[in-house]
Motif scaffolding. Structure first.
Motif, PDB file in Angstrom:
ATOM      1  N   UNK A 244      66.770 101.520 -24.150  1.00 51.43           N
ATOM      2  CA  UNK A 244      67.398 100.210 -24.090  1.00 51.43           C
ATOM      3  C   UNK A 244      66.691  99.373 -23.028  1.00 51.43           C
ATOM      4  N   UNK A 245      66.372  98.141 -23.392  1.00 50.99           N
ATOM      5  CA  UNK A 245      65.904  97.144 -22.424  1.00 50.99           C
ATOM      6  C   UNK A 245      67.127  96.343 -22.015  1.00 50.99           C
TER       7      UNK A 245
ATOM      8  N   UNK B 128      69.215 108.368 -22.184  1.00 50.92           N
ATOM      9  CA  UNK B 128      68.546 107.250 -22.835  1.00 50.92           C
ATOM     10  C   UNK B 128      67.483 106.706 -21.882  1.00 50.92           C
ATOM     11  N   UNK B 129      66.369 106.271 -22.425  1.00 51.47           N
ATOM     12  CA  UNK B 129      65.314 105.679 -21.608  1.00 51.47           C
ATOM     13  C   UNK B 129      65.690 104.232 -21.295  1.00 51.47           C
ATOM     14  N   UNK B 130      65.830 103.944 -20.019  1.00 51.76           N
ATOM     15  CA  UNK B 130      66.288 102.635 -19.559  1.00 51.76           C
ATOM     16  C   UNK B 130      65.132 101.841 -18.988  1.00 51.76           C
ATOM     17  N   UNK B 131      64.989 100.597 -19.462  1.00 53.63           N
ATOM     18  CA  UNK B 131      63.972  99.685 -18.935  1.00 53.63           C
ATOM     19  C   UNK B 131      64.653  98.413 -18.434  1.00 53.63           C
ATOM     20  N   UNK B 132      64.228  97.974 -17.273  1.00 55.26           N
ATOM     21  CA  UNK B 132      64.751  96.717 -16.756  1.00 55.26           C
ATOM     22  C   UNK B 132      64.173  95.552 -17.546  1.00 55.26           C
TER      23      UNK B 132
ATOM     24  N   UNK C  50      56.868 103.176 -16.432  1.00 50.82           N
ATOM     25  CA  UNK C  50      56.216 102.226 -15.538  1.00 50.82           C
ATOM     26  C   UNK C  50      56.390 100.800 -15.989  1.00 50.82           C
ATOM     27  N   UNK C  51      55.291 100.061 -16.026  1.00 52.09           N
ATOM     28  CA  UNK C  51      55.328  98.627 -16.301  1.00 52.09           C
ATOM     29  C   UNK C  51      54.795  98.295 -17.683  1.00 52.09           C
ATOM     30  N   UNK C  52      55.666  97.775 -18.527  1.00 54.93           N
ATOM     31  CA  UNK C  52      55.252  97.248 -19.816  1.00 54.93           C
ATOM     32  C   UNK C  52      55.211  95.735 -19.736  1.00 54.93           C
ATOM     33  N   UNK C  53      54.099  95.134 -20.076  1.00 56.02           N
ATOM     34  CA  UNK C  53      53.990  93.675 -19.993  1.00 56.02           C
ATOM     35  C   UNK C  53      54.573  93.030 -21.245  1.00 56.02           C
ATOM     36  N   UNK C  54      55.485  92.091 -21.028  1.00 58.18           N
ATOM     37  CA  UNK C  54      55.977  91.246 -22.116  1.00 58.18           C
ATOM     38  C   UNK C  54      54.944  90.137 -22.291  1.00 58.18           C
TER      39      UNK C  54
ATOM     40  N   UNK D  92      64.052  95.623 -10.879  1.00 59.82           N
ATOM     41  CA  UNK D  92      63.310  96.830 -11.262  1.00 59.82           C
ATOM     42  C   UNK D  92      63.804  98.040 -10.482  1.00 59.82           C
ATOM     43  N   UNK D  93      63.793  97.945  -9.170  1.00 62.88           N
ATOM     44  CA  UNK D  93      64.169  99.087  -8.329  1.00 62.88           C
ATOM     45  C   UNK D  93      65.630  99.479  -8.514  1.00 62.88           C
ATOM     46  N   UNK D  94      66.564  98.511  -8.580  1.00 67.46           N
ATOM     47  CA  UNK D  94      67.949  98.911  -8.845  1.00 67.46           C
ATOM     48  C   UNK D  94      68.107  99.729 -10.128  1.00 67.46           C
ATOM     49  N   UNK D  95      67.379  99.373 -11.185  1.00 65.49           N
ATOM     50  CA  UNK D  95      67.498 100.139 -12.427  1.00 65.49           C
ATOM     51  C   UNK D  95      66.802 101.486 -12.341  1.00 65.49           C
TER      52      UNK D  95
END
Length: 296
Positions: free
Chosen positions: A163-164, A184-188, A6-10, A194-197
C-alpha cells in the motif's frame, strides 16, 4: 519479497513545447535514475500527469520505460482509473509488457464504498497477475481506503502485496500495519513522512522529491535500514523546507518547474495544470540552491 525497498521515484512525464511526450528526455531521465540511487521507477502516476495522458500515450509511456530500464531496477506502472474495466485492460497490458508491479489508485469521482473498493481491487487482481500496490490518496480521489479494507484485501488476494499511504494520518497507517501483522509492504506517499512510516515497518517511499534529489532520498531510507536512525531522521528534517516548496502548489506543478530550473527541459504542463507563479518559482529556486542543487 517486496517489489522494491528504498526510494521509488514518482517520475514526471517530460513534454515537448507542443505537449507531446518527449521520449528522448524520458530516456535520459530513466537512465539517470538507474545510475543515481533510485530503487524503482513509478511511471504514469499522479506526478507523471497520467490524468491528462490518453490511454494510448499512457501505455506507450509504460512500455517505453520498461524497455529502456531493461531490468536494472523495478518498473511499477500506474494503471489505476475510475473505471474498473479500464483499470483491468491497462493493467493487463502493462503486465504483458513486463511491468514489475502495478500502482492502483482508488477509483476517483465515483466515490465508491469500501465494499466497492474490495470489488474493484479483487476484479483487477484476478485479471492482472502482477504484484499490486494499493494507492490511498483521499485528498485527490475523495475515497479513503480504510485499514480494515487494506487488511482484508491483503489477506484474501495473493497479489495485493503493498500500500502507498498518502493520507498523512499516522494513526491510520499504524492501524494498517497492526491489522496486517506488519506483513503488507508499506510505502510512504508523502516525502515529509518517510522516516515516520519506516518506523512502523515501512519499506520505503514513492517520492516526488526523488525527481530532484534521487541519491538523497535513497539515502534517507538506506541510513534507516542500516540502523542509523538518527542520521536518517536528520536527513528527513533537513529536507522539509525543500519538500514544502515542492508542494506549495498542486503536484506536479512545482517539481516540473524545479526540473526545468535544473536544466532538465521537462517541458510544460498539460491543462488544467498551469505554470507556477513567479513568486513561488523564486522561492523554489532559492530553496533548491540552499539544498545544494545547481540550477541551469
Amino acid at each position: 519479497m517486496a517489489i522494491f525497498t528504498g526510494s521509488g521515484v514518482a517520475l514526471v512525464t517530460p513534454f515537448h513545447e507542443d505537449e507531446s511526450i518527449n521520449y528522448d528526455k524520458l530516456d535520459e531521465m530513466l537512465d539517470y535514475h538507474c545510475t543515481h540511487g533510485t530503487d524503482s521507477i513509478i511511471i504514469c502516476g499522479t506526478t507523471g500527469e497520467s490524468s491528462t495522458l490518453s490511454e494510448e500515450e499512457h501505455m506507450e509511456c509504460i512500455k517505453f520505460a520498461i524497455e529502456r530500464v531493461k531490468g536494472r531496477i523495478p518498473v511499477i506502472a500506474g494503471t489505476g482509473s475510475n473505471s474498473t474495466y479500464t483499470t483491468i485492460q491497462m493493467s493487463k497490458e502493462a503486465v504483458e509488457d513486463g511491468a514489475d508491479g502495478l500502482l492502483l489508485v482508488t477509483p476517483y469521482y465515483n466515490k465508491c464504498t469500501q465494499d466497492g473498493l474490495i470489488a474493484h481491487y479483487t476484479a483487477v487482481a484476478k485479471e492482472a497477475k502482477a504484484p499490486i500496490i494499493l494507492y490511498s490518496v483521499a485528498s485527490r480521489t475523495g475515497v479513503n481506503i480504510a485499514p480494515e479494507t487494506v487488511a482484508a484485501l491483503h489477506k484474501n488476494i495473493e497479489n495485493i502485496v503493498a500500500v502507498k499511504e498518502a493520507s498523512g494520518n499516522i494513526s491510520q497507517i499504524s492501524k494498517i500495519m497492526q491489522l496486517t501483522d506488519g506483513k503488507i509492504d508499506l510505502y510512504s506517499g508523502n516525502d515529509d513522512q518517510i522516516v515516520p512510516l519506516l518506523s512502523v515497518g515501512g519499506k520505503g517511499v514513492i517520492s516526488v522529491l526523488a525527481n530532484v534529489a534521487p541519491q538523497y532520498t535513497h539515502d534517507i531510507c538506506a541510513k534507516f535500514f542500516e540502523g542509523d536512525v538518527k542520521g536518517s531522521c536528520k536527513m528527513q528534517l533537513d529536507a522539509i523546507p525543500l519538500i514544502e516548496k515542492l508542494f506549495c502548489e498542486v503536484n506536479p506543478i512545482p517539481v516540473k518547474k524545479a526540473l526545468n530550473l535544473m536544466g532538465w527541459q521537462a517541458g510544460p504542463l498539460r491543462m488544467p495544470l498551469t505554470e507556477m507563479t513567479e513568486a513561488h518559482t523564486a522561492q523554489l529556486a532559492k530553496e533548491l540552491e540552499a539544498f545544494g542543487i545547481k540550477l541551469a
